[in-house]
Design a protein around this motif. Structure first.
Motif, short mmCIF file in Angstrom:
data_model
loop_
_atom_site.label_atom_id
_atom_site.label_comp_id
_atom_site.label_asym_id
_atom_site.label_seq_id
_atom_site.Cartn_x
_atom_site.Cartn_y
_atom_site.Cartn_z
N ILE A 192 42.46 -18.54 49.48
CA ILE A 192 43.04 -19.64 49.91
C ILE A 192 42.76 -19.68 51.57
O ILE A 192 42.87 -18.38 51.94
N VAL A 193 42.11 -20.45 51.70
CA VAL A 193 41.84 -20.08 53.37
C VAL A 193 43.31 -21.99 54.03
O VAL A 193 42.79 -22.00 54.02
N GLN A 194 43.93 -20.98 54.65
CA GLN A 194 44.19 -21.51 55.94
C GLN A 194 44.04 -21.84 56.93
O GLN A 194 43.34 -21.22 58.14
N VAL A 195 43.95 -23.52 57.42
CA VAL A 195 43.19 -23.69 58.76
C VAL A 195 44.16 -24.01 59.55
O VAL A 195 45.02 -24.87 59.33
N GLY A 196 43.66 -22.63 60.31
CA GLY A 196 45.07 -22.45 61.67
C GLY A 196 44.88 -23.21 63.02
O GLY A 196 43.98 -23.97 63.36
N ALA A 235 43.63 -31.90 38.05
CA ALA A 235 42.14 -32.66 37.71
C ALA A 235 40.70 -32.42 38.36
O ALA A 235 40.20 -32.26 37.43
N VAL A 236 40.92 -31.08 39.47
CA VAL A 236 39.62 -30.43 40.10
C VAL A 236 39.85 -29.64 38.67
O VAL A 236 38.27 -29.74 38.06
N GLU A 237 40.31 -28.66 37.79
CA GLU A 237 39.93 -28.02 36.92
C GLU A 237 39.84 -28.90 35.52
O GLU A 237 39.00 -28.44 35.02
N THR A 238 40.25 -29.87 35.29
CA THR A 238 39.83 -30.35 33.68
C THR A 238 37.94 -30.77 35.08
O THR A 238 37.08 -30.75 33.61
N ALA A 239 37.69 -31.39 35.80
CA ALA A 239 36.48 -31.92 36.08
C ALA A 239 35.26 -30.70 35.99
O ALA A 239 34.50 -30.55 36.10
N PHE A 240 35.61 -29.13 36.87
CA PHE A 240 34.74 -28.48 37.53
C PHE A 240 34.86 -27.15 37.27
O PHE A 240 34.10 -26.50 36.75
N GLY A 241 36.20 -27.01 36.39
CA GLY A 241 37.02 -25.39 36.18
C GLY A 241 37.31 -24.81 36.92
O GLY A 241 38.18 -25.59 37.55
N PRO A 242 38.16 -23.53 37.19
CA PRO A 242 38.78 -22.63 37.82
C PRO A 242 38.27 -22.91 39.37
O PRO A 242 37.55 -22.82 39.48
N ILE A 243 39.45 -23.24 40.17
CA ILE A 243 39.34 -22.66 41.48
C ILE A 243 39.39 -21.65 42.22
O ILE A 243 39.88 -20.79 41.35
N ASP A 244 38.11 -22.04 42.51
CA ASP A 244 37.41 -20.57 43.02
C ASP A 244 38.47 -20.38 44.34
O ASP A 244 39.07 -19.15 45.03
N VAL A 245 38.04 -21.16 45.56
CA VAL A 245 38.29 -21.68 47.27
C VAL A 245 39.55 -22.52 47.00
O VAL A 245 39.05 -23.67 47.14
N TRP A 246 40.31 -22.59 47.75
CA TRP A 246 41.43 -23.84 48.08
C TRP A 246 42.04 -23.57 50.22
O TRP A 246 41.88 -22.89 50.39
N VAL A 247 41.24 -24.48 50.45
CA VAL A 247 41.30 -24.89 51.93
C VAL A 247 42.34 -25.84 52.89
O VAL A 247 42.59 -26.86 52.30
N ASN A 248 43.11 -26.09 52.78
CA ASN A 248 44.40 -26.24 53.22
C ASN A 248 43.44 -26.50 54.99
O ASN A 248 44.04 -26.05 55.08
N ASP A 249 43.76 -28.18 54.70
CA ASP A 249 43.64 -28.25 56.64
C ASP A 249 43.82 -29.80 56.84
O ASP A 249 44.18 -30.42 58.11
N ALA A 250 44.17 -30.14 55.91
CA ALA A 250 45.29 -31.77 56.65
C ALA A 250 46.45 -31.70 57.00
O ALA A 250 47.56 -31.04 57.14
#
Length: 339
Positions: A133-137, A72-87
């Motif tokens: 990809i940024v992993q929030v540790g 859904a992100v790439e359909t709406a915005f285009g290629p993902i540059d940064v993915w931040v995992n924080d949940a």
């Protein structure tokens, strides 16, 4: 910058502050979380900060939902540059007071949620040979503490997973980068959200930092991902180094202090635990928790850390100038002696 950024756990705490920080740079920010009220409020903050939001209801413990969100992100915005995992989610309790189902749920959200997010990002980034990809540790990815066995175990797992992945990307000479940002205690709503069986309400172990400190570090890491890890806050540095040098001493110290340090007499939280359901489904809680009075808005350690290149260059320039002046003085004295 107009990057496409995905943030999991984007409706509260560090994720919420990070969404704002990317938005202030003009980025398009996809917000992945469970709570409808939190998503709506976070999207409005991103819009007001100058970014373009895309709120997507997602339970990161469900790999299919994460994959659908990435599409859904790439359909709406285009290629993902940064993915931040924080949940994440967790339980405050002694290890043997946490049920098997609760351990499984914490692991599915806090560890496997990172894995699923990382896999969704890699599926799109690797063919393009770019992306971060940024992993929030956490300092607790290096050192476990009492009453947080489920959370500490998940953070340790994320660290191991990320180190393995980094080696594989280096082996492949990939243009995709992965980095970790290890945080100190942060003033977030988690201490009102997490399931707790403690006698008193939970609190972060001081010193406590505001979530904006963490957000600035995450944005910096996204822009400079070649560094394998970032440590934020003097307490994080002390915890990680202390574990390396004197883990047994820390065991005994935390056995004496760890219980009291994580509890405080204060008004009990009114929001329910978010282990199974989103705590911000009907009511937005924002980025900050209940500890604004004592939380630090800045970290001198992080400022020095993030500016160390400029500081080193300045130190070299100053040294060169001093050496040049010293050389000139010697030259002047030599001329005098010659005459």
């Amino acid at each position: 910058m107009d990057r496409v950024v995905v943030i999991t756990g984007a409706t509260g705490g560090v994720g919420r502050a990070t969404a704002r920080a990317f938005a202030e740079q003009g980025d398009r920010v996809a917000l992945l979380a469970r709570g409808e009220a939190g998503l709506a409020a976070a999207a409005e903050e991103v819009r007001q900060a100058g970014g373009t939001p895309l709120p997507i209801p997602v339970d990161v413990a469900d790999a299919a939902q994460v994959e659908e969100a990435a599409t859904a992100v790439e359909t709406a915005f285009g290629p993902i540059d940064v993915w931040v995992n924080d949940a994440f989610t967790s339980v405050f309790a002694p290890a043997d007071e946490i049920s098997a189902d609760e351990y499984r749920r914490v692991t599915e959200v806090t560890y496997l949620g990172y894995v699923y997010g990382t896999l969704a990002a890699l599926k799109r980034m690797k063919p393009r040979d770019r992306g971060t990809i940024v992993q929030v540790g956490s300092a607790l990815a290096h050192r476990g503490i009492p009453l947080q066995s489920a959370y500490c175990a998940a953070k340790h797992a994320i660290k191991g997973f990320t180190e393995s992945l980094r080696c594989e990307l280096l082996h492949d000479h990939s243009g995709v980068h992965v980095t970790m940002v290890h945080l100190p205690a942060v003033n977030t709503p988690q201490f009102d959200w997490l399931l707790s069986r403690l006698p008193l309400p939970a609190r972060p172990v001081p010193p406590i930092y505001q979530p904006e400190v963490a957000a600035r570090a995450i944005v910096h890491a996204a822009a400079h991902p070649r560094r394998r890890e970032y440590w934020v806050g003097g307490s994080t540095v002390g915890t990680i180094i202390g574990e390396k040098l004197a883990g047994g001493v820390l065991d005994r110290y935390l056995a004496r202090t760890g219980y009291d340090a994580q509890q405080v007499e204060r008004t009990p939280p009114r929001s329910g635990p978010n282990l199974w359901e989103a705590a911000d489904r009907q009511l937005d809680h924002g980025a900050h928790g209940a500890f604004d009075d004592t939380a630090r808005p800045r970290s001198r350690q992080w400022w020095l850390n993030s500016h160390r290149g400029a500081l080193a260059a300045g130190a070299l320039a100053t040294t060169a100038l001093l050496l040049r002046r010293r050389s000139h003085r010697k030259g002047d004295h030599g001329d005098d002696r010659a005459t």
